[in-house]
Design an enzyme around this catalytic site. Structure first.
Site, PDB file in Angstrom:
ATOM      1  N   TYR A 156       0.512  -9.647 -45.076  1.00 24.61           N
ATOM      2  CA  TYR A 156      -0.232 -10.059 -44.826  1.00 24.61           C
ATOM      3  C   TYR A 156      -0.592 -11.130 -44.410  1.00 24.61           C
ATOM      4  CZ  TYR A 156      -5.582  -9.862 -43.746  1.00 24.61           C
ATOM      5  OH  TYR A 156      -6.405  -9.877 -43.345  1.00 24.61           O
ATOM      6  N   ARG A 163      -1.905 -17.712 -39.236  1.00 23.19           N
ATOM      7  CA  ARG A 163      -3.290 -17.683 -38.049  1.00 23.19           C
ATOM      8  C   ARG A 163      -3.685 -18.913 -38.878  1.00 23.19           C
ATOM      9  NH1 ARG A 163      -7.122 -12.141 -37.933  1.00 23.19           N
ATOM     10  NH2 ARG A 163      -6.759 -12.261 -40.081  1.00 23.19           N
ATOM     11  N   TYR A 221     -13.796 -15.416 -48.025  1.00 17.85           N
ATOM     12  CA  TYR A 221     -12.816 -14.032 -49.451  1.00 17.85           C
ATOM     13  C   TYR A 221     -12.459 -15.875 -50.354  1.00 17.85           C
ATOM     14  CZ  TYR A 221     -12.646  -9.873 -46.511  1.00 17.85           C
ATOM     15  OH  TYR A 221     -13.246  -8.707 -45.853  1.00 17.85           O
ATOM     16  N   ARG A 234     -16.575 -10.498 -37.988  1.00 16.13           N
ATOM     17  CA  ARG A 234     -17.435  -9.039 -37.951  1.00 16.13           C
ATOM     18  C   ARG A 234     -17.117  -8.670 -36.917  1.00 16.13           C
ATOM     19  NH1 ARG A 234     -15.168  -8.151 -42.719  1.00 16.13           N
ATOM     20  NH2 ARG A 234     -15.390  -9.646 -44.479  1.00 16.13           N
ATOM     21  N   GLU A 341     -10.060   1.982 -41.616  1.00 13.40           N
ATOM     22  CA  GLU A 341     -10.402   1.152 -41.156  1.00 13.40           C
ATOM     23  C   GLU A 341     -10.859   1.341 -39.400  1.00 13.40           C
ATOM     24  OE1 GLU A 341      -8.132  -3.287 -40.998  1.00 13.40           O
ATOM     25  OE2 GLU A 341      -9.075  -3.646 -39.227  1.00 13.40           O
TER      26      GLU A 341
HETATM   27  C1  3EB Z   1     -12.244  -6.354 -44.042  1.00 14.28           C
HETATM   28  O1  3EB Z   1     -12.791  -6.746 -43.697  1.00 14.28           O
HETATM   29  C2  3EB Z   1     -10.470  -5.630 -44.231  1.00 14.28           C
HETATM   30  O2  3EB Z   1      -6.664  -9.955 -40.332  1.00 14.28           O
HETATM   31  O3  3EB Z   1      -7.459  -9.912 -38.822  1.00 14.28           O
HETATM   32  C3  3EB Z   1     -10.532  -5.592 -40.324  1.00 14.28           C
HETATM   33  C4  3EB Z   1     -10.374  -7.307 -39.490  1.00 14.28           C
HETATM   34  C5  3EB Z   1      -9.197  -6.617 -41.849  1.00 14.28           C
HETATM   35  C6  3EB Z   1      -9.078  -8.142 -39.006  1.00 14.28           C
HETATM   36  C7  3EB Z   1      -7.667  -9.457 -39.728  1.00 14.28           C
HETATM   37  C8  3EB Z   1      -8.887  -7.753 -41.034  1.00 14.28           C
HETATM   38  C9  3EB Z   1      -9.086  -8.585 -39.869  1.00 14.28           C
HETATM   39  O4  3EB Z   1     -11.142  -7.388 -44.807  1.00 14.28           O
HETATM   40  C10 3EB Z   1      -9.179  -5.714 -42.340  1.00 14.28           C
END
Ligand code: 3EB
Length: 358
Positions: A156, A163, A221, A234, A341
């Site tokens: 990932y 990306r 993050y 989001r 998820e």
């Molecule tokens: C998170 O909130 C959970 O890498 O495109 C959620 C939605 C998550 C999209 C992405 C990853 C992605 O981090 C994982």
């Protein structure tokens, strides 16, 4: 009769039912997201001409496969550009790309998955430039063996590097104004690794990117989650013809940046739903009207352990009520400690959104 006139989406069909539709019906389809445990069934819709993403994920709540079908309006244009198949109407372009990692050789600092990801995203951005659909609404990302480590990095995280590099190469924002997305893993249960599979939707009207006040933006993050941050918001609120569509990204039991309730699937479900509630409140606040609530969403729930299905389903029904519309798939989630998820979509006619009718 099925109503395919007013809504761009609203249908979840099995692949078999999809294939049996009349030609005129298929002519109005922009594209589809299909999930099936059977790779063979997945391949069947490939020759239909409609851009179909197919991911080998078993459905848990039903033995049938599932296709989420998006309809366009008016005359559709279709094309192929590099590895992308796409269709568009005047407002929206839907595209699909599936790239085998075996096309890429590991370089000094670039893994095959990272290169496949960068290539896929660069192809998407180039296509959107030439077709004049500059605004990305939503990405759906599916990655084989997403939690496996190779070349010293979780797969990932390799995906996240490719990306983000593609966004940067094309001069696109990597914080703030970024599309909604999800990123899930599938395992074929054999030595064959499925291709990196990505679907996307883009348009000509700038979307609203929505963040969740309970969570740190994924674009920010801290480095403990990998050398490059994920590039997604989001949720995105977009105009599609006569409708307004809210895409809620894949949402998990994360508060701040930390996973909560590592071994408690019910608590993770509740936390993810609290996050979705917060995203809806934020969407309503930014849109300046109280349009979206939990009952107006269609959900897709990615479940790591099939045995957790009933507990998750009960908790979701408890949060949403009797009108719950949800499809459950078995998938790997991008952090090892996440058990599920949840992503969701709502579609409202614009007249309703602008408060003209109620
Ligand atoms: C998170 O909130 C959970 O890498 O495109 C959620 C939605 C998550 C999209 C992405 C990853 C992605 O981090 C994982």
């Amino acid at each position: 009769m099925r109503d395919t006139v007013s809504l761009p989406h609203g249908e979840n069909l099995s692949i078999a039912a999809f294939l049996k539709q009349p030609v005129q019906w298929k002519d109005s389809v922009l594209g589809a997201l299909c999930f099936s445990a059977s790779a063979l069934e997945c391949r069947m819709q490939a020759d239909m001409g409609v851009p179909c993403m197919c991911v080998p994920m078993p459905r848990l709540d039903n033995t049938e496969s599932i296709c989420e079908v998006w309809h366009g309006s008016g005359e559709l244009t279709q094309g192929q550009c590099g590895d992308i198949h796409y269709r568009h109407d005047e407002d929206v372009l839907f595209g699909v790309i599936a790239l085998p990692e075996t096309l890429f050789e590991a370089g000094a600092d670039e893994t095959p998955l990272q290169q496949a990801t960068e290539s896929a995203y660069r192809q998407v951005f180039a296509l959107l430039d030439t077709q004049h659909f500059p605004y990305l609404f939503r990405f759906w990302n599916y990655i084989a063996d997403i939690n496996t480590h190779s070349f010293g990095l979780e797969r990932y995280q390799q995906f996240n590097r490719g990306r983000q590099d593609a966004f940067l190469v094309h001069g696109r924002d990597v914080v703030g104004n970024v599309p909604a997305a999800c990123a899930l893993g599938f395992g074929l249960g054999s030595s064959t690794q499925g291709p990196l599979t990505i679907a996307f939707m883009a348009g000509r009207v700038v979307p609203l990117s929505i963040e969740n006040p309970r969570q740190i933006s994924a674009c920010q993050y801290p480095p403990q989650y990998g050398p490059r941050s994920p590039t997604f918001s989001r949720a995105s609120l977009v105009r599609m013809g006569q409708n307004e569509v809210l895409f809620v990204s894949g949402t998990a039991s994360i508060v701040g940046h930390a996973t909560l309730h590592a071994n408690d699937v019910v608590a993770q479900t509740r936390e993810a739903m609290n996050n979705i509630k917060a995203v809806l409140a934020e969407a309503n606040r930014q849109a300046g009207k109280p349009g979206f609530d939990l009952a107006s969403l269609s959900y897709r729930v990615y479940v790591r352990h099939p045995a957790d299905l009933e507990l998750i389903r009960e908790e979701l029904a408890h949060c949403v009520g009797d009108s719950l519309k949800a499809v459950y798939l078995q998938a790997d989630v991008c952090r090892q400690d996440l058990l599920l998820e949840i992503e969701a979509t709502a579609i409202h006619p614009l007249a309703y959104m602008s408060g003209e009718i109620n």
